[in-house]
Design a protein around this motif. Structure first.
Motif, PDB file in Angstrom:
ATOM      1  N   ALA A 198     -86.456 -19.643 -33.125  1.00  0.00           N
ATOM      2  CA  ALA A 198     -85.411 -18.644 -33.329  1.00  0.00           C
ATOM      3  C   ALA A 198     -84.495 -19.027 -34.486  1.00  0.00           C
ATOM      4  CB  ALA A 198     -84.598 -18.482 -32.047  1.00  0.00           C
ATOM      5  N   LEU A 199     -84.119 -20.286 -34.560  1.00  0.00           N
ATOM      6  CA  LEU A 199     -83.242 -20.742 -35.638  1.00  0.00           C
ATOM      7  C   LEU A 199     -83.926 -20.616 -36.996  1.00  0.00           C
ATOM      8  CD1 LEU A 199     -81.794 -23.859 -33.836  1.00  0.00           C
ATOM      9  CD2 LEU A 199     -80.448 -21.887 -34.588  1.00  0.00           C
ATOM     10  N   ALA A 200     -85.190 -21.008 -37.064  1.00  0.00           N
ATOM     11  CA  ALA A 200     -85.918 -20.911 -38.331  1.00  0.00           C
ATOM     12  C   ALA A 200     -86.025 -19.460 -38.787  1.00  0.00           C
ATOM     13  CB  ALA A 200     -87.306 -21.536 -38.190  1.00  0.00           C
ATOM     14  N   GLU A 201     -86.323 -18.558 -37.854  1.00  0.00           N
ATOM     15  CA  GLU A 201     -86.421 -17.138 -38.201  1.00  0.00           C
ATOM     16  C   GLU A 201     -85.075 -16.598 -38.662  1.00  0.00           C
ATOM     17  OE1 GLU A 201     -90.031 -16.080 -35.040  1.00  0.00           O
ATOM     18  OE2 GLU A 201     -87.976 -15.395 -34.646  1.00  0.00           O
ATOM     19  N   GLY A 202     -84.007 -16.975 -37.953  1.00  0.00           N
ATOM     20  CA  GLY A 202     -82.687 -16.515 -38.347  1.00  0.00           C
ATOM     21  C   GLY A 202     -82.261 -17.052 -39.704  1.00  0.00           C
ATOM     22  N   LEU A 203     -82.524 -18.324 -39.948  1.00  0.00           N
ATOM     23  CA  LEU A 203     -82.157 -18.917 -41.232  1.00  0.00           C
ATOM     24  C   LEU A 203     -82.941 -18.286 -42.382  1.00  0.00           C
ATOM     25  CD1 LEU A 203     -81.871 -22.646 -40.111  1.00  0.00           C
ATOM     26  CD2 LEU A 203     -80.008 -21.245 -41.051  1.00  0.00           C
ATOM     27  N   ARG A 204     -84.211 -18.030 -42.145  1.00  0.00           N
ATOM     28  CA  ARG A 204     -84.992 -17.364 -43.203  1.00  0.00           C
ATOM     29  C   ARG A 204     -84.461 -15.959 -43.474  1.00  0.00           C
ATOM     30  NH1 ARG A 204     -89.619 -19.596 -40.192  1.00  0.00           N
ATOM     31  NH2 ARG A 204     -90.223 -21.546 -41.221  1.00  0.00           N
ATOM     32  N   GLY A 205     -83.881 -15.336 -42.461  1.00  0.00           N
ATOM     33  CA  GLY A 205     -83.299 -14.010 -42.655  1.00  0.00           C
ATOM     34  C   GLY A 205     -82.111 -14.018 -43.603  1.00  0.00           C
TER      35      GLY A 205
END
Length: 361
Positions: A198-205
């Protein structure tokens, strides 16, 4: 398979706008009549808005929040709580704000409602920290665990992108270390894995955002609301994992650096994490493989470094203001805490290698 897992008594309200739709009801349910609101001066406008429906319950506001909770700040906040006969605490802000509320609760046993405005994750843990004479002391006590946490992704919309990136990687550090502390178990590793993803997806966003000074997450891309929500969800999971697994080598390094040299908390975690991960991954291949899959990579270390590069994370401790003279002192400080439980045995030479690498980035 054998393990022990103790679930902490969390109450979590999660959702965009929840601070405005649900906080008043949570304050009512707490039953407190003389609240201390703890928040930084920079959040005055937000705090004024959120407490408007229950302003008559506020006995005092404490705004002297500082990173790493210096003992002087702790003493003043505790004094105000006693002087104003406070019977409940509401913290609105980042990790330092939550940490200040915890230090008050540690001695008063007052209940806390936490409203985080960064991705710290500490609001989900019974861990506390306080700095005395440039040394950060930490501990675990259920008296400091917030009674209720209200997660509202709207509140991180104006978070500067560089701080959002560092804060998200701080939460990532909670997940990563949860894979291999002595108290880790299969349930914690599942939570940590979901948190990493979830954190990786959010950061990439947020990766397409211009990171000029003052730029905020609200300025990024076309789907920033979803990115903020993923980041906040990931930080919630990171806090849950950290609450059970506890801290290890990474956090002991970061606490030493923050307490002694007043380095920015989240940015320090962001810089140190890849170096500790690289040191430990070879000794915990199954955990490293789980982490790699969550990052969408073949290798956990490479995946984390690629993510940090893509989102413009800070690279070295020198960039954060640490000098070479302080680096030597930092190595001595961390080495002085050995032995530290770790999946790979660690000695002074290892500490020196990790910190020297983190210094230059």
């Amino acid at each position: 398979m054998e393990f022990r897992y103790a679930s902490l008594p969390h109450r979590v309200i999660f959702g965009a706008g929840s601070s405005r739709t649900s906080l008043a009801a949570e304050v009512e349910a707490l039953g407190a009549e003389r609240l201390m609101v703890i928040a930084s001066d920079r959040d005055t406008a937000l705090v004024d808005e959120l407490l408007a429906p229950w302003r008559d319950r506020v006995a005092v506001r404490f705004t002297g929040v500082r990173p790493h909770v210096p003992d002087s700040v702790a003493a003043e906040a505790r004094r105000m709580a006693v002087d104003h006969r406070v019977d409940g605490l509401v913290s609105i802000g980042g990790g330092s704000t939550t940490g200040t509320a915890k230090i008050v609760a540690l001695t008063t046993e007052l209940p806390i409602i936490a409203v985080p405005t960064t991705y710290a994750g500490s609001e989900m843990t019974p861990m506390w920290g306080m700095t005395t004479a440039a040394r950060k002391e930490t501990g675990v006590d259920r008296r400091v665990l917030p009674a209720t946490v209200v997660y509202d992704s709207d509140l991180v919309a104006t978070l500067p992108v560089d701080l959002a990136v560092a804060s998200g990687l701080n939460a990532m550090a909670h997940c990563v270390e949860a894979y291999w502390t002595e108290a880790s178990n299969p349930i914690v590793r599942l939570i940590a894995t979901e948190g990493v993803q979830a954190l990786a997806e959010g950061l990439r966003g947020l990766a397409g955002t211009e990171r000029a000074s003052g730029a905020s997450a609200a300025d990024a891309g076309t789907d920033t609301a979803a990115a903020r929500e993923r980041l906040l969800y990931g930080s919630f999971l990171a806090g849950m994992a950290f609450a059970t697994a506890g801290s290890g080598l990474h956090h002991k390094i970061c606490h030493a650096l923050g307490g002694a040299f007043d380095l920015p908390h989240a940015q320090t975690h962001a810089v140190v994490l890849p170096h500790v991960l690289a040191f430990n991954a070879v000794a915990a291949p199954e955990s490293a493989a789980m982490m790699a899959r969550a990052l969408g990579a073949d290798d956990a270390v490479a995946g984390l470094r690629d993510l940090a590069s893509a989102i413009g994370a800070p690279r070295g401790l020198a960039e954060l203001g640490l000098t070479r003279e302080q680096l030597t002192e930092a190595i001595d400080l961390v080495a002085g805490r050995l032995p530290i439980a770790n999946p790979r045995p660690v000695d002074r030479a290892d500490v020196e290698a990790i910190l020297t690498g983190a210094f230059s980035g």
